[in-house]
Enzyme design. Structure first.
Site, PDB file in Angstrom:
ATOM      1  N   SER A   1     -58.936  15.067  57.539  1.00  0.00           N
ATOM      2  CA  SER A   1     -57.391  15.505  58.161  1.00  0.00           C
ATOM      3  C   SER A   1     -57.066  14.304  58.822  1.00  0.00           C
ATOM      4  O   SER A   1     -56.753  13.598  60.038  1.00  0.00           O
ATOM      5  CB  SER A   1     -57.088  16.342  59.189  1.00  0.00           C
ATOM      6  OG  SER A   1     -55.794  17.006  59.245  1.00  0.00           O
TER       7      SER A   1
ATOM      8  N   HIS B   1     -56.934  16.088  53.612  1.00  0.00           N
ATOM      9  CA  HIS B   1     -56.623  17.231  54.029  1.00  0.00           C
ATOM     10  C   HIS B   1     -55.118  16.776  54.442  1.00  0.00           C
ATOM     11  O   HIS B   1     -54.975  15.777  55.748  1.00  0.00           O
ATOM     12  CB  HIS B   1     -57.409  17.763  55.679  1.00  0.00           C
ATOM     13  CG  HIS B   1     -56.817  19.210  55.678  1.00  0.00           C
ATOM     14  ND1 HIS B   1     -57.164  20.579  54.937  1.00  0.00           N
ATOM     15  CD2 HIS B   1     -56.519  19.640  57.099  1.00  0.00           C
ATOM     16  CE1 HIS B   1     -56.643  21.373  55.900  1.00  0.00           C
ATOM     17  NE2 HIS B   1     -56.028  20.483  56.844  1.00  0.00           N
TER      18      HIS B   1
ATOM     19  N   ASP C   1     -51.617  17.715  56.623  1.00  0.00           N
ATOM     20  CA  ASP C   1     -50.885  18.775  57.601  1.00  0.00           C
ATOM     21  C   ASP C   1     -49.933  18.771  57.380  1.00  0.00           C
ATOM     22  O   ASP C   1     -49.174  18.001  58.065  1.00  0.00           O
ATOM     23  CB  ASP C   1     -52.008  19.021  59.082  1.00  0.00           C
ATOM     24  CG  ASP C   1     -52.853  19.681  58.835  1.00  0.00           C
ATOM     25  OD1 ASP C   1     -53.528  20.573  58.572  1.00  0.00           O
ATOM     26  OD2 ASP C   1     -53.697  18.889  58.853  1.00  0.00           O
TER      27      ASP C   1
ATOM     28  N   MET D   1     -46.097  19.964  58.644  1.00  0.00           N
ATOM     29  CA  MET D   1     -45.356  21.323  60.238  1.00  0.00           C
ATOM     30  C   MET D   1     -44.376  20.915  59.715  1.00  0.00           C
ATOM     31  O   MET D   1     -43.591  20.408  59.536  1.00  0.00           O
ATOM     32  CB  MET D   1     -46.089  21.227  60.857  1.00  0.00           C
ATOM     33  CG  MET D   1     -47.410  21.518  61.322  1.00  0.00           C
ATOM     34  SD  MET D   1     -48.660  20.420  62.812  1.00  0.00           S
ATOM     35  CE  MET D   1     -50.545  20.149  62.271  1.00  0.00           C
TER      36      MET D   1
ATOM     37  N   HIS E   1     -52.105  21.735  53.156  1.00  0.00           N
ATOM     38  CA  HIS E   1     -52.083  23.246  53.925  1.00  0.00           C
ATOM     39  C   HIS E   1     -50.972  23.167  54.654  1.00  0.00           C
ATOM     40  O   HIS E   1     -50.354  21.890  55.708  1.00  0.00           O
ATOM     41  CB  HIS E   1     -53.075  23.037  55.378  1.00  0.00           C
ATOM     42  CG  HIS E   1     -52.702  23.427  56.198  1.00  0.00           C
ATOM     43  ND1 HIS E   1     -54.288  23.531  57.817  1.00  0.00           N
ATOM     44  CD2 HIS E   1     -53.020  24.864  56.370  1.00  0.00           C
ATOM     45  CE1 HIS E   1     -53.437  24.535  57.785  1.00  0.00           C
ATOM     46  NE2 HIS E   1     -52.804  25.514  57.729  1.00  0.00           N
TER      47      HIS E   1
ATOM     48  N   MET F   1     -48.310  24.779  56.727  1.00  0.00           N
ATOM     49  CA  MET F   1     -48.133  25.331  57.982  1.00  0.00           C
ATOM     50  C   MET F   1     -46.349  25.778  58.401  1.00  0.00           C
ATOM     51  O   MET F   1     -45.552  25.163  59.053  1.00  0.00           O
ATOM     52  CB  MET F   1     -48.488  25.130  59.075  1.00  0.00           C
ATOM     53  CG  MET F   1     -49.982  24.728  59.470  1.00  0.00           C
ATOM     54  SD  MET F   1     -50.927  23.486  60.540  1.00  0.00           S
ATOM     55  CE  MET F   1     -50.839  23.073  59.396  1.00  0.00           C
TER      56      MET F   1
ATOM     57  N   MET G   1     -58.238  28.881  59.868  1.00  0.00           N
ATOM     58  CA  MET G   1     -57.893  28.450  61.348  1.00  0.00           C
ATOM     59  C   MET G   1     -58.845  28.777  62.235  1.00  0.00           C
ATOM     60  O   MET G   1     -59.397  30.200  63.229  1.00  0.00           O
ATOM     61  CB  MET G   1     -56.931  28.974  61.435  1.00  0.00           C
ATOM     62  CG  MET G   1     -55.546  28.290  60.560  1.00  0.00           C
ATOM     63  SD  MET G   1     -55.731  26.625  60.188  1.00  0.00           S
ATOM     64  CE  MET G   1     -55.486  25.422  61.734  1.00  0.00           C
TER      65      MET G   1
ATOM     66  N   GLY H   1     -50.926  24.143  64.432  1.00  0.00           N
ATOM     67  CA  GLY H   1     -49.847  23.119  65.145  1.00  0.00           C
ATOM     68  C   GLY H   1     -50.229  21.896  65.326  1.00  0.00           C
ATOM     69  O   GLY H   1     -49.340  21.374  65.204  1.00  0.00           O
ATOM     70  N   PHE H   2     -51.727  21.732  66.067  1.00  0.00           N
ATOM     71  CA  PHE H   2     -51.860  20.771  66.801  1.00  0.00           C
ATOM     72  C   PHE H   2     -52.867  20.004  66.592  1.00  0.00           C
ATOM     73  O   PHE H   2     -53.868  20.990  66.084  1.00  0.00           O
ATOM     74  CB  PHE H   2     -51.708  20.840  68.405  1.00  0.00           C
ATOM     75  CG  PHE H   2     -50.385  21.055  68.908  1.00  0.00           C
ATOM     76  CD1 PHE H   2     -49.466  19.598  69.111  1.00  0.00           C
ATOM     77  CD2 PHE H   2     -50.082  22.456  68.809  1.00  0.00           C
ATOM     78  CE1 PHE H   2     -48.202  20.556  69.142  1.00  0.00           C
ATOM     79  CE2 PHE H   2     -48.732  22.707  69.289  1.00  0.00           C
ATOM     80  CZ  PHE H   2     -47.565  21.893  69.629  1.00  0.00           C
ATOM     81  N   GLY H   3     -54.357  18.579  66.202  1.00  0.00           N
ATOM     82  CA  GLY H   3     -55.678  18.589  66.122  1.00  0.00           C
ATOM     83  C   GLY H   3     -55.517  18.371  67.874  1.00  0.00           C
ATOM     84  O   GLY H   3     -55.176  18.678  68.754  1.00  0.00           O
TER      85      GLY H   3
ATOM     86  N   ASP I   1     -61.205  25.069  59.512  1.00  0.00           N
ATOM     87  CA  ASP I   1     -59.813  24.019  60.188  1.00  0.00           C
ATOM     88  C   ASP I   1     -59.376  23.962  61.430  1.00  0.00           C
ATOM     89  O   ASP I   1     -59.384  24.952  61.943  1.00  0.00           O
ATOM     90  CB  ASP I   1     -58.331  24.649  59.243  1.00  0.00           C
ATOM     91  CG  ASP I   1     -57.401  23.196  59.691  1.00  0.00           C
ATOM     92  OD1 ASP I   1     -57.816  22.516  60.356  1.00  0.00           O
ATOM     93  OD2 ASP I   1     -56.244  22.773  59.456  1.00  0.00           O
ATOM     94  N   GLY I   2     -60.395  22.941  62.145  1.00  0.00           N
ATOM     95  CA  GLY I   2     -59.854  22.768  63.825  1.00  0.00           C
ATOM     96  C   GLY I   2     -60.489  22.860  64.984  1.00  0.00           C
ATOM     97  O   GLY I   2     -62.169  23.735  64.401  1.00  0.00           O
ATOM     98  N   GLY I   3     -60.857  22.074  65.050  1.00  0.00           N
ATOM     99  CA  GLY I   3     -62.033  21.802  66.357  1.00  0.00           C
ATOM    100  C   GLY I   3     -63.721  21.825  65.583  1.00  0.00           C
ATOM    101  O   GLY I   3     -64.556  21.205  66.479  1.00  0.00           O
TER     102      GLY I   3
ATOM    103  N   GLY J   1     -60.505  16.714  61.806  1.00  0.00           N
ATOM    104  CA  GLY J   1     -59.090  15.525  62.370  1.00  0.00           C
ATOM    105  C   GLY J   1     -60.091  14.424  63.100  1.00  0.00           C
ATOM    106  O   GLY J   1     -60.372  13.299  63.111  1.00  0.00           O
TER     107      GLY J   1
HETATM  108  C1  DX5 Z   1     -54.076  21.605  62.697  1.00  0.00           C
HETATM  109  C2  DX5 Z   1     -54.441  22.178  61.597  1.00  0.00           C
HETATM  110  C3  DX5 Z   1     -55.776  21.175  61.390  1.00  0.00           C
HETATM  111  C4  DX5 Z   1     -55.848  19.744  62.667  1.00  0.00           C
HETATM  112  C5  DX5 Z   1     -57.306  19.188  62.156  1.00  0.00           C
HETATM  113  O1  DX5 Z   1     -52.890  22.907  62.273  1.00  0.00           O
HETATM  114  O2  DX5 Z   1     -53.991  22.972  60.531  1.00  0.00           O
HETATM  115  O3  DX5 Z   1     -55.842  20.710  59.831  1.00  0.00           O
HETATM  116  O4  DX5 Z   1     -55.359  18.424  61.858  1.00  0.00           O
HETATM  117  O5  DX5 Z   1     -57.600  18.834  63.251  1.00  0.00           O
HETATM  118  P1  DX5 Z   1     -58.880  18.416  64.306  1.00  0.00           P
HETATM  119  O6  DX5 Z   1     -60.559  18.780  63.501  1.00  0.00           O
HETATM  120  O7  DX5 Z   1     -58.914  17.756  65.756  1.00  0.00           O
HETATM  121  O8  DX5 Z   1     -58.814  19.497  65.115  1.00  0.00           O
HETATM  122 ZN    ZN Z   2     -55.026  22.199  58.862  1.00  0.00          ZN
END
Ligand code: DX5
Ligand code: ZN
Length: 216
Positions: free
Chosen positions: A8, A33, A35, A37, A66, A68, A137, A142-144, A175-177, A197
């Protein structure tokens, strides 16, 4: 099928986006990827169409966009023009999801549906046969850099069962963490695509980190 790795770009240094894209080009990553927002559907603003287009000028791998955002129907054609191969919209933002999916497919893009952590997989029952990707998700969007929500494991199992039963070709994206501690389990349970990410971009050697995810 071998797992698909989608770093990401949200976690990259935005002052050096070209460098980040070239790193991904040279790596074992499969997709990029992206993102998007809007500060309305999610409580953060990332970047928009011109930045996506600039990434696309350097990207040698498919762009997995993606969205959002609210009202994605107003923007999907511009994201296609900016180079998107996959476009995912959020089920929670789309009261006319079937129409959104048809619009994306009519643009000759692969169509994805993203679902928030609280959204039940059962809501995909009547759209699953029409889509190419489900983005599960594993954080609140909203945040990485957020903590992985473990509930996603049981959603993968339910989704896999639905995909087989409905004869769908949809890939399951997480997607996420995502990190070294959960990636193998996610793939073993049926995930096809891992977005990463912070795990990639905060590591000492992002190319090696991508390689390690690719070769689990
Ligand atoms: C969150 C995004 C993710 C994010 C993942 O809203 O959709 O794609 O970039 O980042 P990490 O891998 O750091 O959780
Ligand atoms: Zn994403």
């Amino acid at each position: 099928m071998k797992n698909i790795i989608a770093p990401s770009i949200l976690a990259a240094d935005f002052a050096n986006l070209q460098l980040a894209v070239e790193m991904i080009n040279a790596s074992e990553a499969d997709w990029i990827h992206i993102d998007i927002m809007d500060g309305a559907f999610v409580p953060n603003i990332s970047f928009g169409i011109p930045v996506c287009e600039a990434i696309g000028r350097h990207a040698k791998k498919p762009m997995d966009v993606h969205l959002m955002i609210e009202r994605p129907e107003n923007y999907v054609a511009q994201f296609k023009k900016a180079g998107a191969s996959y476009i995912s919209v959020h089920i929670e933002a789309c009261p006319h999801l079937h129409r959104n999916i048809q619009q994306i497919k009519d643009l000759d893009c692969k169509a994805g549906v993203a679902v928030n952590p609280h959204t039940s997989i059962s809501q995909l029952e009547d759209i699953i046969a029409d889509i190419d990707l489900v983005c599960l998700m594993s954080v609140n969007p909203g945040f990485g850099g957020q903590k992985f929500i473990e509930n996603v494991y049981s959603k993968i199992e339910k989704l896999k069962e639905m995909i087989l039963r409905r004869n769908s070709k949809a890939l399951i994206e997480i997607d996420g963490g995502v990190n070294q501690g959960n990636a193998k389990k996610l793939l073993d349970m049926g995930a096809d695509v891992l977005v990463a990410g912070n795990f990639v971009f905060s590591s000492a050697n992002p190319m090696d980190t991508i390689k390690s995810l690719k070769n689990l």
